[in-house]
Design a protein around this motif. Structure first.
Motif, PDB file in Angstrom:
ATOM      1  N   THR A 240      43.648  72.982  41.330  1.00 50.40           N
ATOM      2  CA  THR A 240      44.299  73.859  40.830  1.00 50.40           C
ATOM      3  C   THR A 240      44.399  74.440  39.218  1.00 50.40           C
ATOM      4  O   THR A 240      45.105  75.312  39.981  1.00 50.40           O
ATOM      5  CB  THR A 240      45.208  72.302  40.613  1.00 50.40           C
ATOM      6  OG1 THR A 240      45.308  71.438  41.676  1.00 50.40           O
ATOM      7  CG2 THR A 240      46.621  72.841  39.486  1.00 50.40           C
ATOM      8  N   ASP A 241      43.518  73.944  39.272  1.00 49.61           N
ATOM      9  CA  ASP A 241      42.914  74.652  37.358  1.00 49.61           C
ATOM     10  C   ASP A 241      42.129  75.374  37.715  1.00 49.61           C
ATOM     11  O   ASP A 241      41.368  76.639  36.696  1.00 49.61           O
ATOM     12  CB  ASP A 241      42.564  74.005  36.089  1.00 49.61           C
ATOM     13  CG  ASP A 241      43.994  72.724  35.980  1.00 49.61           C
ATOM     14  OD1 ASP A 241      45.191  73.381  36.318  1.00 49.61           O
ATOM     15  OD2 ASP A 241      43.834  71.950  35.863  1.00 49.61           O
ATOM     16  N   ALA A 242      41.109  75.424  38.898  1.00 48.81           N
ATOM     17  CA  ALA A 242      39.819  76.870  39.382  1.00 48.81           C
ATOM     18  C   ALA A 242      40.427  78.146  39.664  1.00 48.81           C
ATOM     19  O   ALA A 242      41.034  77.838  41.132  1.00 48.81           O
ATOM     20  CB  ALA A 242      38.988  76.202  40.122  1.00 48.81           C
ATOM     21  N   GLY A 243      40.138  79.590  39.156  1.00 54.02           N
ATOM     22  CA  GLY A 243      40.127  80.649  39.556  1.00 54.02           C
ATOM     23  C   GLY A 243      39.151  81.003  40.228  1.00 54.02           C
ATOM     24  O   GLY A 243      37.843  80.453  39.674  1.00 54.02           O
ATOM     25  N   PRO A 244      39.195  82.048  40.936  1.00 50.63           N
ATOM     26  CA  PRO A 244      37.830  82.828  40.792  1.00 50.63           C
ATOM     27  C   PRO A 244      37.239  82.992  39.940  1.00 50.63           C
ATOM     28  O   PRO A 244      35.558  83.333  40.254  1.00 50.63           O
ATOM     29  CB  PRO A 244      38.387  83.946  41.604  1.00 50.63           C
ATOM     30  CG  PRO A 244      39.869  84.205  41.861  1.00 50.63           C
ATOM     31  CD  PRO A 244      40.568  83.123  40.857  1.00 50.63           C
TER      32      PRO A 244
ATOM     33  N   GLU B 214      36.002  81.609  37.017  1.00 49.29           N
ATOM     34  CA  GLU B 214      36.211  80.421  36.351  1.00 49.29           C
ATOM     35  C   GLU B 214      34.793  79.617  37.074  1.00 49.29           C
ATOM     36  O   GLU B 214      34.374  79.296  37.971  1.00 49.29           O
ATOM     37  CB  GLU B 214      37.310  78.495  36.461  1.00 49.29           C
ATOM     38  CG  GLU B 214      38.363  79.139  36.054  1.00 49.29           C
ATOM     39  CD  GLU B 214      38.600  79.003  34.938  1.00 49.29           C
ATOM     40  OE1 GLU B 214      38.187  78.438  34.300  1.00 49.29           O
ATOM     41  OE2 GLU B 214      39.787  79.598  34.326  1.00 49.29           O
TER      42      GLU B 214
ATOM     43  N   GLY C  71      37.134  72.383  38.651  1.00 54.44           N
ATOM     44  CA  GLY C  71      37.548  72.511  39.629  1.00 54.44           C
ATOM     45  C   GLY C  71      36.710  71.646  40.770  1.00 54.44           C
ATOM     46  O   GLY C  71      35.022  71.343  40.913  1.00 54.44           O
TER      47      GLY C  71
ATOM     48  N   THR D  58      45.903  74.519  46.863  1.00 54.65           N
ATOM     49  CA  THR D  58      44.892  74.363  46.149  1.00 54.65           C
ATOM     50  C   THR D  58      44.206  72.387  45.586  1.00 54.65           C
ATOM     51  O   THR D  58      44.090  72.064  44.357  1.00 54.65           O
ATOM     52  CB  THR D  58      44.893  74.796  45.520  1.00 54.65           C
ATOM     53  OG1 THR D  58      45.984  75.102  44.283  1.00 54.65           O
ATOM     54  CG2 THR D  58      43.881  76.286  46.063  1.00 54.65           C
TER      55      THR D  58
ATOM     56  N   SER E 134      35.608  84.650  49.920  1.00 50.83           N
ATOM     57  CA  SER E 134      35.303  85.423  49.012  1.00 50.83           C
ATOM     58  C   SER E 134      33.734  86.072  47.780  1.00 50.83           C
ATOM     59  O   SER E 134      33.163  85.145  48.488  1.00 50.83           O
ATOM     60  CB  SER E 134      36.167  84.259  47.222  1.00 50.83           C
ATOM     61  OG  SER E 134      35.710  84.960  46.248  1.00 50.83           O
TER      62      SER E 134
ATOM     63  N   GLU F 283      33.467  85.955  44.887  1.00 52.33           N
ATOM     64  CA  GLU F 283      32.686  85.687  44.042  1.00 52.33           C
ATOM     65  C   GLU F 283      31.723  84.796  43.774  1.00 52.33           C
ATOM     66  O   GLU F 283      31.971  83.497  44.858  1.00 52.33           O
ATOM     67  CB  GLU F 283      34.030  85.166  43.460  1.00 52.33           C
ATOM     68  CG  GLU F 283      34.984  85.794  41.952  1.00 52.33           C
ATOM     69  CD  GLU F 283      34.369  87.086  42.293  1.00 52.33           C
ATOM     70  OE1 GLU F 283      33.146  86.564  41.141  1.00 52.33           O
ATOM     71  OE2 GLU F 283      34.968  88.103  41.614  1.00 52.33           O
TER      72      GLU F 283
ATOM     73  N   TYR G  45      32.746  80.781  43.799  1.00 46.48           N
ATOM     74  CA  TYR G  45      33.992  79.578  45.147  1.00 46.48           C
ATOM     75  C   TYR G  45      32.175  79.947  46.072  1.00 46.48           C
ATOM     76  O   TYR G  45      32.395  79.325  47.436  1.00 46.48           O
ATOM     77  CB  TYR G  45      34.299  81.464  45.856  1.00 46.48           C
ATOM     78  CG  TYR G  45      35.826  80.913  45.567  1.00 46.48           C
ATOM     79  CD1 TYR G  45      36.182  80.323  43.519  1.00 46.48           C
ATOM     80  CD2 TYR G  45      36.804  81.507  45.347  1.00 46.48           C
ATOM     81  CE1 TYR G  45      37.587  80.118  42.894  1.00 46.48           C
ATOM     82  CE2 TYR G  45      38.162  80.670  45.075  1.00 46.48           C
ATOM     83  CZ  TYR G  45      38.339  80.432  43.970  1.00 46.48           C
ATOM     84  OH  TYR G  45      39.948  79.778  43.215  1.00 46.48           O
TER      85      TYR G  45
END
Length: 413
Positions: A142-146, A148, A153, A311, A335, A337, A340
Motif C-alpha cells: 500500500t505504501d511502497a512505490g517504485p 521506495e 512494503g 496492493t 517493472s 525498478e 520491484y
C-alpha cells in the motif's frame, strides 16, 4: 573296516565346499546385486573426456561452429557414440544397447535435476535482497512505490490471497473430484466412459480459457464482482480434471478381491467404498490432491482475469480485488525498478516455500499405508470391538436366562 580316502577329484566332477563343523563360524561374503562395474565407469569417463576434447577441437580448430548450446549437444552426441564403441569391445549387442539406454536415462535425469536446481537457486539469489527484510513478510504494497527501498512494503496481501483462493478451490475440487473418480470406477457404463473422455480432454485445457469461462459465466452473466471467490472458481476448473484423472487411476488399482470380500459380508456399495476402497487408496488420493494443488497454486492468467490486482490486504473472498503470489511476482518483475524486481523474485521464492509446506502437510496427513491407523482410529476400533463383544454376550446370555426362568416356573406347584 578299511576307510578309503579320495586323493584326487575326477575331471568333470563337482566339488561341494566343506561344511563348517560345530562351533566353527565362517563369515559370508557379501554378494553384489548391482550391475554397474568398474569397466563401465572407466568407459563412461573415457567417453566423456574424449567427446569434450573432440568437440573443443571441432569448435576451435577444424570448423567455424560457435555457441554454448551447440557445443553441449555435439559433445553429448559424441559421448553416446564413443561410449557405445567402448562398451562394444567387451560386450555383445544387447549389453551395448542396455548400457547405452542406461547412460541416456541417467543423463536425462541429471539434466532435469540440474534445471530444477538452477531455477530454485536463481530465484533465491535474485530475491535475496528482499527476503532478508522482515517487513517483506509482514507488510503489503500500500505504501511502497517504485522508488521506495526494500525496507518498505511486502507481500502479505499476496500470501493471504493465495491461501484464500487455494482454500476455496480445494473446498470445491476435493469432494467433487473424489466423488467423480469413485463414480467412474464403481458405476461403469456409457456415461462413465463419456465423463472419463471429457476429463482427459480437460487436462490439457489452457489456463486462460478457464479464466475466460469464469469471467463470462460468473462475472458477466451472473454479475459477480472480481474477487477471491471468482479466482477460486477459475483455479478449481484447472485443478478438477487433474484430481479426477489421478484419483481414477489410483482407485482402479484397488484389488477387486477387497470389494468382493466386503460385498460377501453384506455391506452395501457406499459402505464398501467408504470403509474399503477409499482407505486403501488414501496415499494415492493424497498424491492426486497434491498434483491438483501444484497445478492451481501457480496459475496467473485465471487470477488476473477474475480477481484483479490490488496492493492492499483483502481477506474477504466475496468482495474486492485479491492478489495471489504468482500474480504479484508477475506484476513486480515487469517493472524496470530493481527493488520491484527483487520483490518479484522474493514472492516467487515464498511461493515455492508455500508449495513445499503444503506438500509436507499433505504427506503427513495421508502418508500412512493401507491398514495403518492413527491413534484415534485405533481407539475407536477398540471401543467398537468392546461394544460388539458386549452385544454378543448379551445375545448368548438371553436363551440361557429364558431357560432358567422356564425351569423355575415348572418346579413351582
Amino acid at each position: 573296516m578299511a576307510t578309503i580316502t579320495p586323493t584326487s577329484t575326477p575331471p568333470g566332477s563337482t566339488t561341494l565346499p566343506a561344511r563348517p563343523t560345530a562351533g566353527e563360524s565362517r563369515p559370508e561374503r557379501r554378494r553384489r546385486t548391482g550391475t554397474l562395474r568398474a569397466t563401465d565407469v572407466y568407459a563412461a569417463c573415457g567417453a566423456a573426456l574424449a567427446s569434450v576434447s573432440v568437440t573443443a577441437l571441432l569448435f576451435t580448430r577444424l570448423t567455424a561452429f560457435t555457441g554454448t548450446i551447440g557445443f553441449v549437444v555435439t559433445a553429448y552426441l559424441l559421448f553416446l557414440g564413443l561410449y557405445a564403441l567402448l562398451v562394444a569391445q567387451d560386450e555383445d549387442g544387447p549389453a551395448v544397447r542396455d548400457r547405452l539406454m542406461f547412460a541416456l536415462i541417467h543423463s536425462m535425469a541429471v539434466l532435469m535435476l540440474s534445471a530444477l536446481v538452477f531455477v530454485v537457486v536463481y530465484t533465491l539469489w535474485e530475491g535475496r535482497d528482499a527476503l532478508r527484510h522482515l517487513n517483506f513478510f509482514t507488510e503489503d504494497m500500500t505504501d511502497a512505490g517504485p522508488l521506495e527501498p526494500l525496507t518498505v512494503g511486502g507481500i502479505r496481501h499476496a500470501v493471504f490471497g493465495t491461501l484464500i483462493e487455494i482454500a476455496v478451490a480445494l473446498a470445491i475440487t476435493i469432494p467433487t473430484g473424489l466423488l467423480c473418480a469413485v463414480f467412474l470406477n464403481e458405476v461403469p457404463g456409457r456415461f462413465a466412459r463419456f465423463v472419463r473422455t471429457i476429463v482427459e480432454a480437460m487436462t490439457a485445457l489452457p489456463s486462460v480459457v478457464a479464466g475466460l469461462f469464469i469471467y463470462a459465466m460468473a462475472i458477466l452473466a451472473l454479475g459477480m464482482e472480481k474477487s477471491g471467490l471468482a479466482a477460486g472458481l477459475a483455479i478449481s476448473v484447472m485443478m478438477l480434471p487433474i484430481i479426477i484423472r489421478s484419483a481414477d487411476v489410483v482407485i482402479r488399482l484397488v484389488p477387486g478381491a477387497l470389494r468382493e470380500a466386503a460385498y460377501a459380508t453384506g455391506a452395501p456399495r457406499w459402505r464398501t467404498v467408504w470403509h474399503v476402497v477409499l482407505p486403501t487408496a488414501r496415499s494415492g488420493l493424497t498424491t492426486s490432491v497434491i498434483l491438483g494443488t501444484a497445478r492451481g497454486v501457480g496459475e496467473t492468467s485465471p487470477v488476473l482475469l477474475t480477481a484483479g490486482y490490488a496492493t492492499a490486504t483483502n481477506t474477504d473472498p466475496l468482495h474486492g480485488a485479491m492478489t495471489s503470489l504468482p500474480l504479484a511476482a508477475f506484476q513486480l518483475v515487469k517493472s524496470p525498478e530493481p527493488t520491484y524486481i527483487a520483490r518479484g523474485f522474493g514472492a516467487a521464492a515464498v511461493l515455492m516455500a508455500l508449495v513445499l509446506l503444503l506438500f509436507v502437510l499433505a504427506r503427513l496427513l495421508g502418508g500412512r499405508g493401507p491398514g495403518q491407523l492413527s491413534r484415534r482410529q485405533e481407539h475407536r476400533r477398540v471401543l467398537g470391538s468392546a461394544k460388539d463383544l458386549r452385544r454378543i454376550e448379551s445375545r448368548m446370555a438371553g436363551p440361557s436366562a429364558r431357560d432358567s426362568r422356564q425351569e423355575t416356573a415348572r418346579s413351582q406347584p
